[in-house]
Write an enzyme that holds these catalytic residues in place. Structure first.
Site, short mmCIF file in Angstrom:
data_model
loop_
_atom_site.label_atom_id
_atom_site.label_comp_id
_atom_site.label_asym_id
_atom_site.label_seq_id
_atom_site.Cartn_x
_atom_site.Cartn_y
_atom_site.Cartn_z
N CYS A 258 0.88 -1.17 0.00
CA CYS A 258 0.00 0.00 0.00
C CYS A 258 0.92 1.22 0.00
O CYS A 258 1.84 1.28 -0.80
CB CYS A 258 -0.97 -0.03 1.18
SG CYS A 258 -0.18 -0.11 2.81
N GLY A 259 0.70 2.17 0.91
CA GLY A 259 1.61 3.31 0.97
C GLY A 259 2.71 3.12 2.00
O GLY A 259 3.85 3.51 1.77
#
Length: 453
Positions: A410-411
């Site tokens: 994800c981030g």
């Protein structure tokens, strides 16, 4: 301005803002209060105020309103749209109605679009408009989404939103804009935007205002709509009925490891709110990872069922009140207990536990890359060849994925660990989680991020 600026109470997890207006005589107006009133009570106490009025701009889909709670505990008068047909005591307002706040006045402006019954509230000092609480109509740098009432009516409500926003922009330039939805909200506020603005600034700089006409506005708005959590489908009606009243202190019992294992076997969810490294080291088999942080509440509402018992696993220094109140904000009153002694007690009881590989970015051209970010994030820049499945869709898609070596990203890792925990629960055994984001992975593998679908 003859009164202090409203106090802004920002809920970073939901991306929303509630407001307190000091009415100058020990009383206050609360606009769009959330069911978690802890921050509001702190602000009131610090200023020696009590809430006399609680105003809701619309039937919220992303949180349960605290207006009914304020009516019960503070004897506040609830102000809301008459068209909302709320099933609890309130003063129903229509377009043009005014409320005397004691020196200040509040004028209801019908601004449908985000919802049918949406009102904005113009605050007047004498005859001078000083600010407008725009709720889910005009936002800072955006307007709110129009697909929550009924997807089949999205275009109809987008056209209503166009007219409502144009009406608001007829106010004088200096009038403050105080929206409810802001950065972080799934109701279409852009990331990084300021929480408040002015009519003049929005008329000049709001991108959606540059649409050449109503048709272009509608097209641009609809094209910008992303996904949203499933609990949005329930909370509008829950706010219409009136959220259940809650005590000042929420409480759940501590449960022994065998008791937790028994309720899990009967269908309960073990919700592990510990940080990613702790969950990776060891967690109960089948546990769902949603680390406790501001965004916890949105992902709880996206990934965990609201109608199945939930048992919490946490670190000793994590605030249980925060878990319970974040859950209560979106109507999750199904947390039945927490694991006494945490993960150490679970493993000491020799109950099933597993670990999850947490990996640094490194050259690995043969591994499947699974990017579980939102569509807009993915399209802004992703690893070449990455499989894109939004986190909210992982449970549905898991059975279609072959059990192959996979790194989930994800981030930063929190959402990826949630996805990995769901995949593990569906029997995938070769899953690891990237400690980092797409940029680190692409650099380690000699790639450049790609944009677009």
């Amino acid at each position: 301005m003859s009164f202090p600026e409203p106090v802004t109470l920002v809920d970073k997890g939901l991306g929303n803002t509630s407001y307190l207006v000091d009415l100058g005589d020990g009383r206050a107006l609360a606009v769009d209060p959330c069911r978690d009133l802890r921050a509001m009570r702190d602000a009131l106490s610090a200023r020696g105020l009590r809430v006399a009025f609680g105003a809701d701009t619309h039937l919220h889909a992303d949180f349960l309103s605290g207006a009914r709670q304020l009516a019960s505990t503070d004897s506040a008068s609830v102000l809301a749209s008459a068209a909302g047909d709320r099933k609890f005591d309130h003063t129903g307002l229509r377009d043009g109605d005014e409320i005397d706040l004691g020196g200040l006045r509040l004028r209801a402006l019908g601004t449908p679009g985000h919802t049918d019954e949406h009102l904005s509230y113009l605050l007047l000092d004498g005859d001078r408009p000083v600010g407008v609480f725009t709720g889910g109509s005009l936002l800072v740098g955006a307007v709110a989404r129009t697909d929550l009432v009924d997807p089949a009516r999205t275009e109809e409500l987008a056209r209503a939103q166009y007219r409502s926003v144009r009406r608001l922009l007829e106010l004088p330039d200096e009038v403050a804009v105080w929206p409810t939805h802001g950065a972080g909200s799934f109701c279409s506020a852009p990331a990084g935007a300021e929480r408040t603005s002015t009519i003049g600034a929005e008329r000049a700089g709001n991108p959606v205002m540059r649409a050449r006409d109503e048709d272009a506005f509608v097209t641009e708005l609809i094209d910008s709509l992303g996904t949203y959590p499933p609990y949005f489908h329930r909370l509008g009606e829950a706010n219409r009925r009136g959220p259940a009243l809650l005590p000042r202190k929420l409480h759940i019992p501590a449960m022994t490891p065998p008791a937790v294992a028994a309720v899990q076997a009967a269908g309960a969810t073990i919700l592990d709110v510990r940080p990613v490294p702790s969950f990776a080291a060891a967690h109960p088999t089948g546990a769902l990872s949603i680390p406790l942080r501001p965004a916890f509440v949105s992902w709880l509402g996206w990934l965990a069922a609201h109608d199945r018992p939930i048992v919490v696993v946490r670190e000793p220094d994590q605030d249980l009140d925060e878990v319970l109140w974040q859950a209560a904000k979106i109507g999750y009153e199904n947390i039945v207990g927490e694991l006494a002694g945490g993960i150490d007690a679970w493993t000491a009881a020799s109950l099933p536990s597993i670990s999850m590989a947490l990996t640094e970015a490194s050259p690995n051209p043969g591994i499947r890359v699974l990017d579980i970010r939102q569509r807009a994030e993915y399209q802004a820049g992703h690893v070449p060849g990455a499989v894109h499945i939004e986190l909210g869709d992982i449970a549905e898609a898991a059975d279609r994925l072959a059990d192959a070596p996979t790194v989930v990203m994800c981030g930063h890792g929190e959402r990826a660990m949630g996805a990995a925990s769901i995949l593990a629960g569906h029997g995938l055994t070769q899953v690891s989680v990237l400690d980092g984001g797409p940029e680190e992975w692409a650099e380690a593998n000699g790639q450049r991020l790609e944009s677009g679908p």
